[in-house]
Motif scaffolding. Sequence first.
Motif, short mmCIF file in Angstrom:
data_model
loop_
_atom_site.label_atom_id
_atom_site.label_comp_id
_atom_site.label_asym_id
_atom_site.label_seq_id
_atom_site.Cartn_x
_atom_site.Cartn_y
_atom_site.Cartn_z
N HIS A 27 0.83 -1.20 0.00
CA HIS A 27 0.00 0.00 0.00
C HIS A 27 0.88 1.27 0.00
O HIS A 27 0.54 2.27 -0.63
N VAL A 28 2.01 1.19 0.71
CA VAL A 28 2.95 2.32 0.71
C VAL A 28 3.50 2.54 -0.70
O VAL A 28 3.57 3.67 -1.20
N LEU A 29 3.88 1.44 -1.35
CA LEU A 29 4.39 1.54 -2.72
C LEU A 29 3.32 2.09 -3.67
O LEU A 29 3.62 2.90 -4.55
N ILE A 63 2.54 9.93 -10.22
CA ILE A 63 1.75 10.24 -11.42
C ILE A 63 0.75 11.37 -11.13
O ILE A 63 -0.07 11.71 -11.98
N GLY A 64 0.79 11.90 -9.90
CA GLY A 64 0.01 13.08 -9.59
C GLY A 64 -1.43 12.83 -9.18
O GLY A 64 -2.26 13.73 -9.24
N VAL A 65 -1.76 11.63 -8.71
CA VAL A 65 -3.12 11.34 -8.27
C VAL A 65 -3.13 11.41 -6.74
O VAL A 65 -2.97 10.40 -6.03
N GLN A 66 -3.31 12.62 -6.24
CA GLN A 66 -3.14 12.89 -4.82
C GLN A 66 -4.17 12.16 -3.94
O GLN A 66 -3.82 11.55 -2.92
N ASP A 67 -5.43 12.20 -4.30
CA ASP A 67 -6.48 11.61 -3.45
C ASP A 67 -6.27 10.12 -3.25
O ASP A 67 -6.40 9.60 -2.13
N GLU A 68 -5.97 9.41 -4.35
CA GLU A 68 -5.74 7.96 -4.24
C GLU A 68 -4.50 7.67 -3.42
O GLU A 68 -4.44 6.68 -2.67
N ALA A 69 -3.49 8.54 -3.55
CA ALA A 69 -2.26 8.36 -2.76
C ALA A 69 -2.58 8.46 -1.28
O ALA A 69 -2.11 7.64 -0.46
N VAL A 70 -3.40 9.45 -0.91
CA VAL A 70 -3.76 9.63 0.50
C VAL A 70 -4.50 8.40 1.03
O VAL A 70 -4.24 7.91 2.14
N ARG A 71 -5.42 7.85 0.22
CA ARG A 71 -6.18 6.68 0.66
C ARG A 71 -5.27 5.46 0.83
O ARG A 71 -5.40 4.70 1.79
N SER A 72 -4.35 5.25 -0.08
CA SER A 72 -3.44 4.10 0.02
C SER A 72 -2.56 4.21 1.25
O SER A 72 -2.33 3.22 1.98
N LEU A 73 -2.06 5.42 1.51
CA LEU A 73 -1.19 5.61 2.67
C LEU A 73 -1.97 5.45 3.97
O LEU A 73 -1.45 4.93 4.97
N ARG A 123 -4.52 3.50 4.39
CA ARG A 123 -4.73 2.04 4.53
C ARG A 123 -3.49 1.38 5.11
O ARG A 123 -3.59 0.54 6.00
N ALA A 124 -2.32 1.79 4.62
CA ALA A 124 -1.07 1.24 5.14
C ALA A 124 -0.89 1.60 6.61
O ALA A 124 -0.44 0.77 7.42
N ASN A 125 -1.25 2.81 6.97
CA ASN A 125 -1.10 3.28 8.35
C ASN A 125 -1.91 2.43 9.32
O ASN A 125 -1.50 2.16 10.45
N GLU A 126 -3.08 1.98 8.86
CA GLU A 126 -3.94 1.15 9.70
C GLU A 126 -3.30 -0.21 9.98
O GLU A 126 -3.58 -0.84 11.00
N MET A 127 -2.47 -0.67 9.06
CA MET A 127 -1.90 -2.01 9.17
C MET A 127 -0.60 -2.07 9.96
O MET A 127 -0.16 -3.15 10.35
N LEU A 128 0.04 -0.92 10.21
CA LEU A 128 1.36 -0.91 10.84
C LEU A 128 1.25 -0.72 12.34
O LEU A 128 0.40 0.02 12.84
N SER A 129 2.15 -1.38 13.08
CA SER A 129 2.22 -1.18 14.52
C SER A 129 2.86 0.17 14.81
O SER A 129 3.52 0.75 13.96
N SER A 130 2.70 0.64 16.04
CA SER A 130 3.13 2.01 16.36
C SER A 130 4.63 2.22 16.21
O SER A 130 5.08 3.30 15.83
N GLY A 131 5.44 1.23 16.47
CA GLY A 131 6.90 1.42 16.40
C GLY A 131 7.53 0.93 15.12
O GLY A 131 8.76 0.85 15.02
N ASP A 132 6.74 0.60 14.13
CA ASP A 132 7.29 0.04 12.88
C ASP A 132 8.09 1.09 12.13
O ASP A 132 7.61 2.21 11.89
N PRO A 133 9.35 0.78 11.74
CA PRO A 133 10.19 1.73 10.99
C PRO A 133 9.56 2.16 9.66
O PRO A 133 9.87 3.24 9.14
#
Length: 580
Positions: A43-45, A53-63, A65-75
């Motif tokens: 999701h980060v990739l 490619i300049g699609v800001q809204d979709e980038a925000v949604r993907s990031l 989603r990734a944030n929800e999956m990561l633990s608090s201390g994940d590098p």
Amino acid sequence: PYTTLFRSELMLGQGNAEGVVDWLVRALPRMGGSRDREVAELHVLLGRAYLEIGVQDEAVRSLARANEMLSSGDPLRGELLALEAEGELRVGNAQEAREKFHEITESYSASRTYLPALLGLGESEALLGSFDESLEAYQALVEAMTRGERSGLVRADQVMSSLLRQHAVLMAGTPDRGGRPDPEMALRFATEAERLYEINAVPAEVLDAIARSHRAMAEDLLPSRESSPDPAMEIAGMDPATRDQARTHLRRAGFYAKLHTSRVAGDAQAYADSLWRAADAFDLAGDRDEAVSALLEFTESFPSDGRHAEARFRLGVAYQARGEYDRAAEVFRSIIADRELRDVGVRVGPYADLSHVPLAQCLLLDASAENDAEAESILQRVVEGSIVGTRSGVYADALSELAGQYERTGRWPRAIERYAEALERYPEDGRTDLWRFRLADSCRKDAERIRGVLRGAMPDSDRVELEETRRERLEMAMGQYERAAAGIALKEPRKRRALESLYLRNAMFYMGDCAFDLGDFDEAVRRYEIAKERYPNDPASLVAMVQVVNAYVERGDFERARTANVRARRFYESLPETVW
């Protein structure tokens, strides 16, 4: 996920962001609701690819989603934060971007996002107008990269381009300076770009930026071109500290412009432009050797360039300044001769006019006295108006030089006539105080000549006329010395040229001499005392003190003469041997 991750990173590395989006949009749904870390990486990739490619809204949604999956201390959160900051920066939210980049530099300094975060921090601080803080971020980034730290997310050329963007903004003008350029700060950004490379590998655009910054810093110290048609002369007349600073920047501008030529050798126009800038900077800095080298190369390499005639003229002036009068004269003669050529005459014309006076000067200063008559003839033709108009600066130069030639050869009446004409025609010229001193000196010396003539036998009518002329000469000399001294004294001592300081001192003493020769001994004593008080430790004061003794003797006041003589003896005995 591992295969998908590897393939996506490979495609991003190849610049195929659209392919990554297409691949991951189809691949991620097949992974179901998995919350594995590898899926979060995908999701980060995907977010990164959307940003590219300049699609800001979709980038925000993907990031998100990734944030929800990561633990608090994940590098990986550092990389996620960096992409979020980059997204904010792309849509102009510099404040939010700065906060995120700053958090990365504080909390994820060991991650691979640290260097990209420093770059982003530098750019966001610059967008906010905080150039000092921006520079600090760039300096930390460059320092890390020069120590060998590398990140696949940051390349030297990217950092260089970013630094030069800030340089361009600062050179164009910033709001905090009222829209005025800030070349000093711009130079600091360009210098950081230079530090990214070995000296022989610094890109051309970096060298050019540094050269232009130094030149702009020098220009800030120099008088405006409108008020100073001869900047080289104005530089010579500046106070020493400012002059040295300006010359240092000009030499650095010349050095980097010359170095720039080696990077653009394949582009004839760019090479010519850089070589010209180098020659101009060295010439204004008074670095005659470097100026001659650059000007000579320019004249030989670019004969059809529109600046060719000016380059030849300045080459002649540089030869003249180095005391190579024969070479200089040859250059000036060739410029004058080329005026008659149909194909180059128009371009050469102004510089042909300008070449007459320095040609005459070279002929007068060279080792041969045989061409002095030719030099004088050139100057006479200029002041007769057969070469240039009387309003031309060339005419003023010729008039001044011709007066000086008459003075040097003891033709005082002619010198007086020409200096007086120069003062009348050009009352606003920067040389008026010097002309007044030279006029006064010519009057005083002509009075001395007349005194010698008066020692011989002659009809009384001639004697009366000569005595009156001598008195007029001394009175004019005294008045002109006074005006010259007053004009020079108005200048700050640190801004006076050495010649002006010498003329000021001599004028103070010569006013006493004129009063003495006029027989006004009270005035002579007053003038000598003023000169002695102003220059109490100058050995020249001894002459004034002796003349005070002579003035008292002429008045018959022998008691004061004895007292003044004791003072003179004490002063004489106090002088060190070195003054003799």
